[in-house]
Design a protein around this motif. Sequence first.
Motif, PDB file in Angstrom:
ATOM      1  N   ILE A  57       0.911  -1.014  -0.010  1.00 31.11           N
ATOM      2  CA  ILE A  57       0.038  -0.165   0.141  1.00 31.11           C
ATOM      3  C   ILE A  57       0.818   1.257   0.029  1.00 31.11           C
ATOM      4  O   ILE A  57       0.432   2.230  -0.558  1.00 31.11           O
ATOM      5  CB  ILE A  57      -1.021  -0.095   1.135  1.00 31.11           C
ATOM      6  N   ALA A  58       1.884   1.247   0.914  1.00 34.15           N
ATOM      7  CA  ALA A  58       2.794   2.429   0.719  1.00 34.15           C
ATOM      8  C   ALA A  58       3.532   2.944  -0.673  1.00 34.15           C
ATOM      9  O   ALA A  58       3.785   3.832  -0.660  1.00 34.15           O
ATOM     10  CB  ALA A  58       3.996   2.110   1.785  1.00 34.15           C
ATOM     11  N   LYS A  59       3.596   1.677  -1.497  1.00 37.43           N
ATOM     12  CA  LYS A  59       4.201   1.947  -2.652  1.00 37.43           C
ATOM     13  C   LYS A  59       3.148   2.658  -3.748  1.00 37.43           C
ATOM     14  O   LYS A  59       3.478   3.135  -4.748  1.00 37.43           O
ATOM     15  CB  LYS A  59       4.740   0.495  -3.604  1.00 37.43           C
ATOM     16  N   GLY A  60       1.856   2.471  -3.241  1.00 37.01           N
ATOM     17  CA  GLY A  60       0.826   2.935  -4.175  1.00 37.01           C
ATOM     18  C   GLY A  60       0.074   1.947  -4.987  1.00 37.01           C
ATOM     19  O   GLY A  60       0.419   1.246  -5.485  1.00 37.01           O
ATOM     20  N   VAL A  61      -0.968   2.349  -5.740  1.00 40.36           N
ATOM     21  CA  VAL A  61      -1.908   1.675  -6.570  1.00 40.36           C
ATOM     22  C   VAL A  61      -1.285   1.536  -7.797  1.00 40.36           C
ATOM     23  O   VAL A  61      -1.329   0.360  -8.473  1.00 40.36           O
ATOM     24  CB  VAL A  61      -3.296   2.126  -6.607  1.00 40.36           C
ATOM     25  N   ASP A  62      -0.524   2.559  -8.262  1.00 38.19           N
ATOM     26  CA  ASP A  62       0.263   2.300  -9.645  1.00 38.19           C
ATOM     27  C   ASP A  62       1.263   1.217  -9.773  1.00 38.19           C
ATOM     28  O   ASP A  62       1.280   0.588 -10.507  1.00 38.19           O
ATOM     29  CB  ASP A  62       0.834   3.555  -9.899  1.00 38.19           C
ATOM     30  N   ALA A  63       1.929   1.235  -8.474  1.00 37.57           N
ATOM     31  CA  ALA A  63       3.282   0.175  -8.247  1.00 37.57           C
ATOM     32  C   ALA A  63       2.447  -1.197  -8.144  1.00 37.57           C
ATOM     33  O   ALA A  63       2.747  -2.266  -8.735  1.00 37.57           O
ATOM     34  CB  ALA A  63       4.005   0.395  -7.056  1.00 37.57           C
ATOM     35  N   MET A  64       1.282  -1.584  -7.352  1.00 37.95           N
ATOM     36  CA  MET A  64       0.642  -2.721  -7.289  1.00 37.95           C
ATOM     37  C   MET A  64      -0.149  -3.061  -8.531  1.00 37.95           C
ATOM     38  O   MET A  64       0.164  -4.118  -8.967  1.00 37.95           O
ATOM     39  CB  MET A  64      -0.514  -2.548  -6.155  1.00 37.95           C
ATOM     40  N   ALA A  65      -0.435  -2.063  -9.235  1.00 34.19           N
ATOM     41  CA  ALA A  65      -0.951  -2.409 -10.379  1.00 34.19           C
ATOM     42  C   ALA A  65      -0.092  -3.059 -11.641  1.00 34.19           C
ATOM     43  O   ALA A  65      -0.365  -3.994 -12.259  1.00 34.19           O
ATOM     44  CB  ALA A  65      -1.895  -1.026 -11.202  1.00 34.19           C
ATOM     45  N   GLN A  66       1.120  -2.429 -11.766  1.00 29.69           N
ATOM     46  CA  GLN A  66       2.310  -2.833 -12.521  1.00 29.69           C
ATOM     47  C   GLN A  66       2.532  -4.510 -12.121  1.00 29.69           C
ATOM     48  O   GLN A  66       2.881  -5.252 -13.003  1.00 29.69           O
ATOM     49  CB  GLN A  66       3.293  -1.837 -12.299  1.00 29.69           C
ATOM     50  N   THR A  67       2.845  -4.625 -10.712  1.00 26.36           N
ATOM     51  CA  THR A  67       2.980  -5.961 -10.463  1.00 26.36           C
ATOM     52  C   THR A  67       1.951  -6.935 -10.929  1.00 26.36           C
ATOM     53  O   THR A  67       2.016  -8.194 -11.293  1.00 26.36           O
ATOM     54  CB  THR A  67       2.973  -5.915  -8.942  1.00 26.36           C
ATOM     55  N   VAL A  68       0.482  -6.605 -10.887  1.00 25.20           N
ATOM     56  CA  VAL A  68      -0.563  -7.285 -11.231  1.00 25.20           C
ATOM     57  C   VAL A  68      -0.485  -7.688 -12.704  1.00 25.20           C
ATOM     58  O   VAL A  68      -0.657  -8.614 -13.270  1.00 25.20           O
ATOM     59  CB  VAL A  68      -2.086  -6.781 -10.842  1.00 25.20           C
ATOM     60  N   MET A  69      -0.210  -6.626 -13.445  1.00 27.12           N
ATOM     61  CA  MET A  69      -0.233  -6.533 -14.933  1.00 27.12           C
ATOM     62  C   MET A  69       0.852  -7.535 -15.517  1.00 27.12           C
ATOM     63  O   MET A  69       0.807  -8.090 -16.583  1.00 27.12           O
ATOM     64  CB  MET A  69      -0.071  -4.952 -15.521  1.00 27.12           C
ATOM     65  N   SER A  70       2.179  -7.658 -14.836  1.00 30.35           N
ATOM     66  CA  SER A  70       3.263  -8.568 -15.105  1.00 30.35           C
ATOM     67  C   SER A  70       3.050  -9.791 -14.522  1.00 30.35           C
ATOM     68  O   SER A  70       3.769 -10.747 -14.877  1.00 30.35           O
ATOM     69  CB  SER A  70       4.480  -7.728 -15.052  1.00 30.35           C
ATOM     70  N   GLY A  71       2.304 -10.107 -13.431  1.00 33.71           N
ATOM     71  CA  GLY A  71       2.337 -11.229 -12.594  1.00 33.71           C
ATOM     72  C   GLY A  71       3.515 -11.372 -11.715  1.00 33.71           C
ATOM     73  O   GLY A  71       4.451 -10.537 -11.835  1.00 33.71           O
ATOM     74  N   LYS A  72       3.249 -12.022 -10.602  1.00 34.78           N
ATOM     75  CA  LYS A  72       4.294 -12.334  -9.651  1.00 34.78           C
ATOM     76  C   LYS A  72       4.320 -13.514  -8.984  1.00 34.78           C
ATOM     77  O   LYS A  72       3.151 -13.957  -8.448  1.00 34.78           O
ATOM     78  CB  LYS A  72       4.310 -11.271  -8.792  1.00 34.78           C
ATOM     79  N   GLY A  73       5.465 -14.301  -8.806  1.00 36.04           N
ATOM     80  CA  GLY A  73       5.295 -15.701  -8.168  1.00 36.04           C
ATOM     81  C   GLY A  73       4.227 -16.506  -8.886  1.00 36.04           C
ATOM     82  O   GLY A  73       4.440 -16.576 -10.318  1.00 36.04           O
ATOM     83  N   ALA A  74       3.391 -17.094  -8.334  1.00 39.52           N
ATOM     84  CA  ALA A  74       2.342 -17.883  -8.550  1.00 39.52           C
ATOM     85  C   ALA A  74       1.174 -17.202  -9.382  1.00 39.52           C
ATOM     86  O   ALA A  74       0.185 -17.674  -9.904  1.00 39.52           O
ATOM     87  CB  ALA A  74       1.891 -18.701  -7.598  1.00 39.52           C
ATOM     88  N   MET A  75       1.152 -15.663  -9.278  1.00 35.70           N
ATOM     89  CA  MET A  75       0.163 -15.065 -10.010  1.00 35.70           C
ATOM     90  C   MET A  75       0.284 -14.755 -11.441  1.00 35.70           C
ATOM     91  O   MET A  75       1.513 -14.148 -11.781  1.00 35.70           O
ATOM     92  CB  MET A  75       0.007 -13.622  -9.139  1.00 35.70           C
ATOM     93  N   PRO A  76      -0.345 -15.239 -12.289  1.00 39.84           N
ATOM     94  CA  PRO A  76      -0.179 -14.936 -13.798  1.00 39.84           C
ATOM     95  C   PRO A  76      -0.414 -13.498 -13.938  1.00 39.84           C
ATOM     96  O   PRO A  76      -1.131 -12.696 -13.091  1.00 39.84           O
ATOM     97  CB  PRO A  76      -1.288 -15.893 -14.375  1.00 39.84           C
ATOM     98  N   PRO A  77       0.139 -12.827 -14.992  1.00 42.64           N
ATOM     99  CA  PRO A  77      -0.238 -11.846 -15.430  1.00 42.64           C
ATOM    100  C   PRO A  77      -1.698 -11.124 -15.644  1.00 42.64           C
ATOM    101  O   PRO A  77      -2.662 -12.150 -15.845  1.00 42.64           O
ATOM    102  CB  PRO A  77       0.305 -11.658 -16.998  1.00 42.64           C
ATOM    103  N   LYS A  78      -2.056 -10.263 -14.959  1.00 43.13           N
ATOM    104  CA  LYS A  78      -3.538  -9.771 -14.927  1.00 43.13           C
ATOM    105  C   LYS A  78      -4.216 -10.604 -13.841  1.00 43.13           C
ATOM    106  O   LYS A  78      -5.484 -10.377 -13.748  1.00 43.13           O
ATOM    107  CB  LYS A  78      -4.076  -9.606 -16.137  1.00 43.13           C
ATOM    108  N   GLY A  79      -3.244 -11.450 -12.964  1.00 42.72           N
ATOM    109  CA  GLY A  79      -4.175 -11.971 -11.843  1.00 42.72           C
ATOM    110  C   GLY A  79      -5.285 -12.942 -12.493  1.00 42.72           C
ATOM    111  O   GLY A  79      -6.290 -12.970 -11.598  1.00 42.72           O
ATOM    112  N   THR A  80      -5.314 -13.431 -13.540  1.00 42.50           N
ATOM    113  CA  THR A  80      -6.254 -14.488 -14.118  1.00 42.50           C
ATOM    114  C   THR A  80      -7.277 -13.638 -14.760  1.00 42.50           C
ATOM    115  O   THR A  80      -8.272 -14.200 -15.134  1.00 42.50           O
ATOM    116  CB  THR A  80      -6.907 -15.426 -13.093  1.00 42.50           C
ATOM    117  N   CYS A  81      -7.365 -12.350 -14.904  1.00 40.85           N
ATOM    118  CA  CYS A  81      -8.363 -11.582 -15.432  1.00 40.85           C
ATOM    119  C   CYS A  81      -7.903 -10.941 -16.812  1.00 40.85           C
ATOM    120  O   CYS A  81      -7.609  -9.625 -16.847  1.00 40.85           O
ATOM    121  CB  CYS A  81      -9.044 -10.495 -14.574  1.00 40.85           C
ATOM    122  N   GLY A  82      -7.411 -11.857 -17.920  1.00 47.93           N
ATOM    123  CA  GLY A  82      -7.118 -11.279 -19.059  1.00 47.93           C
ATOM    124  C   GLY A  82      -7.834 -10.199 -19.778  1.00 47.93           C
ATOM    125  O   GLY A  82      -7.096  -9.447 -20.629  1.00 47.93           O
TER     126      GLY A  82
END
Length: 101
Positions: A57-82
């Motif tokens: 949360i401290a990094k901000g929504v834009d940073a979290m969104a970038q992580t979701v868009m590219s995926g991280k660990g077991a989470m695929p890009p866009k977190g399964t919402c292609g």
Amino acid sequence: MKAFMTGLACLGVVAVVSPVQAMSADEIVAKHCSACHEAGLGGAPKLTDKDAWAPRIAKGVDAMAQTVMSGKGAMPPKGTCGSCSDEEIKAAIEAMIAPLK
């Protein structure tokens, strides 16, 4: 087959395609995020774990969104919402973190 299609065209048959209905942020969270984030699957921070979410949360929504868009660990890009747009991803993140602030 061509004669059949031509016959349909002569009859004025038109295919109707309905537009895709946009999902709300809460619907996106329920359909694409909750399964892993409620249980902490694959290292996903649980929805109720304020300590795990605080640095994100401290990094901000834009940073979290970038992580979701590219995926991280077991989470695929866009977190399964292609089909989710950037704006929908950000709205879902806001919905997920609102109770944690």
